[in-house]
Design a protein around this motif. Sequence first.
Motif, PDB file in Angstrom:
ATOM      1  N   UNK B 875      53.984  44.924  41.577  1.00 12.27           N
ATOM      2  CA  UNK B 875      52.879  45.883  41.550  1.00 12.27           C
ATOM      3  C   UNK B 875      52.623  46.357  42.970  1.00 12.27           C
ATOM      4  N   UNK B 876      52.107  47.606  43.088  1.00  8.03           N
ATOM      5  CA  UNK B 876      51.776  48.127  44.410  1.00  8.03           C
ATOM      6  C   UNK B 876      50.321  48.518  44.425  1.00  8.03           C
ATOM      7  N   UNK B 904      39.657  42.576  32.188  1.00  8.68           N
ATOM      8  CA  UNK B 904      40.380  42.593  33.456  1.00  8.68           C
ATOM      9  C   UNK B 904      39.666  41.731  34.465  1.00  8.68           C
ATOM     10  N   UNK B 905      40.460  41.211  35.348  1.00  5.01           N
ATOM     11  CA  UNK B 905      39.892  40.463  36.461  1.00  5.01           C
ATOM     12  C   UNK B 905      39.278  41.449  37.448  1.00  5.01           C
ATOM     13  N   UNK B 906      38.408  40.990  38.322  1.00  4.53           N
ATOM     14  CA  UNK B 906      37.758  41.926  39.243  1.00  4.53           C
ATOM     15  C   UNK B 906      38.746  42.647  40.159  1.00  4.53           C
ATOM     16  N   UNK B 907      39.858  42.058  40.489  1.00  2.00           N
ATOM     17  CA  UNK B 907      40.760  42.719  41.425  1.00  2.00           C
ATOM     18  C   UNK B 907      41.634  43.764  40.742  1.00  2.00           C
ATOM     19  N   UNK B 908      41.462  43.864  39.452  1.00  2.00           N
ATOM     20  CA  UNK B 908      42.294  44.804  38.709  1.00  2.00           C
ATOM     21  C   UNK B 908      41.376  45.841  38.049  1.00  2.00           C
ATOM     22  N   UNK B 946      49.743  37.947  40.335  1.00  2.00           N
ATOM     23  CA  UNK B 946      48.316  38.205  40.164  1.00  2.00           C
ATOM     24  C   UNK B 946      47.940  37.965  38.703  1.00  2.00           C
ATOM     25  N   UNK B 947      46.763  37.327  38.524  1.00  2.00           N
ATOM     26  CA  UNK B 947      46.254  37.147  37.163  1.00  2.00           C
ATOM     27  C   UNK B 947      45.529  38.438  36.794  1.00  2.00           C
ATOM     28  N   UNK B 970      46.786  36.623  30.926  1.00  2.00           N
ATOM     29  CA  UNK B 970      47.972  37.426  31.221  1.00  2.00           C
ATOM     30  C   UNK B 970      48.181  37.380  32.733  1.00  2.00           C
ATOM     31  N   UNK B 971      49.350  36.996  33.122  1.00  2.00           N
ATOM     32  CA  UNK B 971      49.668  36.897  34.543  1.00  2.00           C
ATOM     33  C   UNK B 971      50.783  37.888  34.849  1.00  2.00           C
TER      34      UNK B 971
END
Lengths: 165, 1114
Positions: B875-876, B904-908, B946-947, B970-971
């Motif tokens: 991923x970029x 979704x996780x916060x970073x996504x 990344x998770x 999901x990782x």
Amino acid sequence: MAVCVAIVGKDVSRNCLEANEITLKYTLMIYEYSCLFLEFPKFISCLNPDEELSFQYKVLSSLDIVEEKINGINKASDNRELFLGMLYALETHKIYGYVTNTRMKFIIVVDSSNMALRDNEIRSMFRKIHSEYADIVGNPFYTPGEAITFKSFANNIKNIMTGTV
Amino acid sequence: MTHSAIQNNFDLPQELCVKPLVLVGVSGLDTLNNAIHKAIWETFTGGRRVERSPVVFKLISNAHEFPVVKPKRNSYDWYIPRGILKKNWMNKHLYEIPAVTVIFYELDWNDPQWNEKMIECASRVQSMRAALEGRNTKITVVLIQNVLPLPPGEDILASERAVSLCASCELNSQSLFILPIGDHLQGYAIRLENAFYEFGQNYYHSEAKIIRSHKDHLNKNTHQYLYVRHQFKMAFLYELKQDPMIAHKHYSHAYNNLLEIRIVDTNALEIRMVAGYLNYKLCKLLFSLNLPRDAISHFKNHIERFKHRLGFQDLAFEHYAWLSKQFQMFGDTFDEAVKLGLPAVQIQHPGIYYQQAAQYAIVRKNISREICSKVTTYPQPDPLENFAHMEYYGQRPWRPGKLSQEAPEPQMESNGIQALQYLEKQINHSNIIIALYGLAISQFKTYRCPRTRKHLVLQMADEYYDSQDYSKALTLLSHMLWDFRQEKWWSLMSNIMEKALKCAFLTGNIQDYMSLSLELLGKSSSVSLNNKKRIYENFNRVLKKEIPFGDPDLPHDMLQKAIIIWQPIFTSPQLNIALDMASITNCIETKARFLRKTYEVDQKVAVEVYLRNTSPFIMTFSQVSVTINTPVFTSEYAVNNSSIGLEFTSSEVKKFLIEFYPDPNDILKDIQIGNINIQMGMPGCKLELKFNSSNDSNGVYPEFLHFKHTKEILDFDNIRPLSTATIVPRSSKLDINFAHKQPALLGEWYEVCVHIDNKESNPIENLEIVLSLIEEESPSTTEISNNSEGTPQTTPLNLEIKKQMNPGETTLTYFYLRVHKVSVKNIQIKLTYLLCNDNSPVISTKTESLLISVVQPFTLSTTYLSTLMLDINTFYVGEEFGIMPAISILSTWPLVIEETSFEFNPSVQSIETNIKSPLCGMKLNEGEIGTELFLASCDRATDQNVTLGQYNIKWRRSDGRLCTTSKVMIVGYQVLKVPLKLGVTLPAHGIVRTPTVVNYTLENTSNHLIQLDINVDASDGFMFAGLKQFMLSILPHSTQTLKYNLYPLLAGNIPLPKLNLNIPANGLETPLLRQDELNALVQRSLPTHLFIIPQAKGITKLPSCVNPQNITVK
């Protein structure tokens, strides 16, 4: 000419006492006992029926030696030889033994004065008896483990004894 | 006394049997009054052990007189021997004539009265020498000294005086010994003893030499006896000398010389006896020389030679007594050798000889009965009165020393024979025979001949019978019966039993009599039918309290005696005989069995009893009963015989049934059939027979019995006894069935329906049903519930159920189960209820178990896509990508996906705002796969994978009610940061020869300047207008757009002119980008082809869907 032929075997019934947990140990004991001691006469034939009783005692005594010889053979490597040779030489009689692979014992009693029968003749006599016996065991009318009462068998054995076969 | 000696005439004389030892005469010791002398004497004689010299000491008083020396004979010309071996000769040399005489004398070297004492000592020596005049006995002197001697050569006085003492005593200096009285008496004694032993050996050797010198004077005609006698004497002397080899040589010479003598009636006894003695000595020496084979063969030849030399016909019993004795003697010798370490074997051991001895003893008995029956009186005058004073061994007392040539005097002779016969008649032969059998039996036992031993015991019993000791005979016979029963040697058995029956009759032993009768009547005994009939009649006579008839071949007087013994037995008013038939194969065979292995406590226990009569006659019983053993007590149940009757004809089989209710206390315990008891007899006489149910005495392989043809209705042989049964609680008749759809799916609430069907004949109450998990691991991965809402509850769980049920009623209940692990669950359901019986309610239980296997409902696999729908593995930051989860169904039952969502996780960040899953409400079967796509981008770079977030699937079985939500993490992959973003604006398709515009957007997201070399490759499919090769600088956080006009030339999927981005060779010193990153960026961001459709003929309106229109791909 042999004067007496006997076929003696282990009594099979003793070996299969019901082996439930309680009697298991006891049964094993009996089993061992039976292996050592119990011999059951399956067939006896004598030329002179009056002497049968005394011959039976002679045969009985000779089983002691047979047993000792069998145990001796077990230790040796070669146990193919079924003929045990002369067991006893009494003043009046000579007693020969033969044991099959299933530990069936054949005994032949010969008069001491009879010089015509040498080991080889006795051996072939035993072989003939063995084959007669094998035929009987294969007979569907014979119940294994019981005394042999067939007339034809008795006749055949008698013929072997007298050397007419 | 003499009579018993004559009766045992063939016993070996004691002097022959002892071990010959060197005889040392001791004089000068006053053992009565002098303590020192006594101590010396005891040192020599007391506590003699094996390692001491073979010497025997004899105390000689001063006035002792030795046997007179016979005058020397210079010639044997006129000498005629009167016998072979003199009776007194051995005794003389063993005990009378010492080989060495020792004169003890108290004298110290420094004795003040030396001279006087020396003279006294010399005179003692002289008198001893006088007493031994004519003998070669060695005389020695031992000085008893109080002073300890100095080492030799130092005591000059001592050596001087010793010389003078020797001179005055006329002794050789070697014959003078010193015995200091001190601490080491024992040591001195042993040394002296050895010296005496040597002297003794020399003495015997020279004596033997003297005898040998006589040989030249003998001639074979008249001196045959002397040849034997001299050889015997030499042999004996060598034996005294302890030289067994030479002794053996001379004995065998003697034996051979003996055989050369012609045997006539008059010397037969003597030769036979001497031969026996010589044979004894020879065998004994051969055994001691460790030549047992030679001993045996010598003995056999010996017997072979003498076996047929009967001697006097009227005294034939003597011959057999002698033969018997020979065998017994050899047995003894053999046994002695065995005790000293000779190994014997099964076919060659002393027992064989004892047995033979017994056989000959029997012959002796029979012959003496025959010969001696007529003799009633002992003749007068006593022809045997000289017996004790006979000069030679083995001669007749009435004609001692008569030579064979002389004719015997007839009257004397017949008197003598009569006397011997009379004495023979007095002997208790049976005792001798029995003792011999006893010896043989113990030997055969030692050498592992159990059967031969049994045979000997039987012969012993015969002998007891013969000697009219019937009770002992019976004891022995019944012991042996036991063994033969084991062997099933029926013909021998019958023979023994018949003898035993006679004994039992003669001793009035009613117990044994009855038991033997029953056994003889059985099918396995080989007694003739006539005899059986007699036995049967006698048996019934006893039951009627009448005296049985004896065997017809018994003599009349014995029958009389037996009747006297029997009479008192029947006087008592009530005669009870109890017999234990447990191990006896008799004419009544019994079998008892339970019909089942387990009985419920409310059922009747049924026992079948089979009886068979194998005798050829009718047997009538008065009562039959069976004892049943429970762990606590024993109870007896009698059979009900009213219908069947207890009379058995020959080989009839009858079956009896006994039924009883078990004791509720015996639940889960075993009950056993104990004994089968049968009573016989009339009032006043009761015969109780006790059979053991487990007694399988006539059992053969049960398998084999199928071969047996049986015409009987009740197949007695094939009935297999079952002697143990277990009492169990009653079994419930409630049916439990489960309705459920296997397998359970992981995580779902699995519904199981329990059907209960009352098949009892009575209503039930207080029904409770309890569920528990078996073998559940901890912590538990299973939840259970009894309501459909799925509230977890603890085990054991009570299920809700109707409390009462009528017969035939059915009810059901549910329970639910949720498992969080793939496994197999074991669930147990236990029902407890009260059965409303007619009389009293019974608590019953029923347990049922259920196995449920748990499987995965589906598997989830996730793939990641770039915006160009290509699989990616990185991923970029800031670039969009697609997450595509695929649900593949494993469940055999169709599943319905109710709802899916992605947290979704916060970073996504999710790109879309309003997502509606296409899977919602979809029904998927086994093997089908459902997918959907989420667009997302990451805003932070990480090295780890990344998770991305959690994927929630809410599903249920298509026929289920409760939904289950499965949550899966999901990782994704690692997230990289690239400072340049590349975008393109391109129509979805182009049209041949119609220009389209392509815009490339390059955005610098970093804080630095980016410089790039850009060139565009030519393409066959397009003509294009725009910058072909140039350098581009992009300022931080700014965007540059490159615009190209494309003119498609061909139709189809045509490669676009390729845009290449390169790091300028002479650009910035530290470029933000590497060339490979740029290539990857171009590859993932820019489409390579554009689909060009051909130009329509004429002007047609294109459908709106293909209306050229710019789509922007970011």
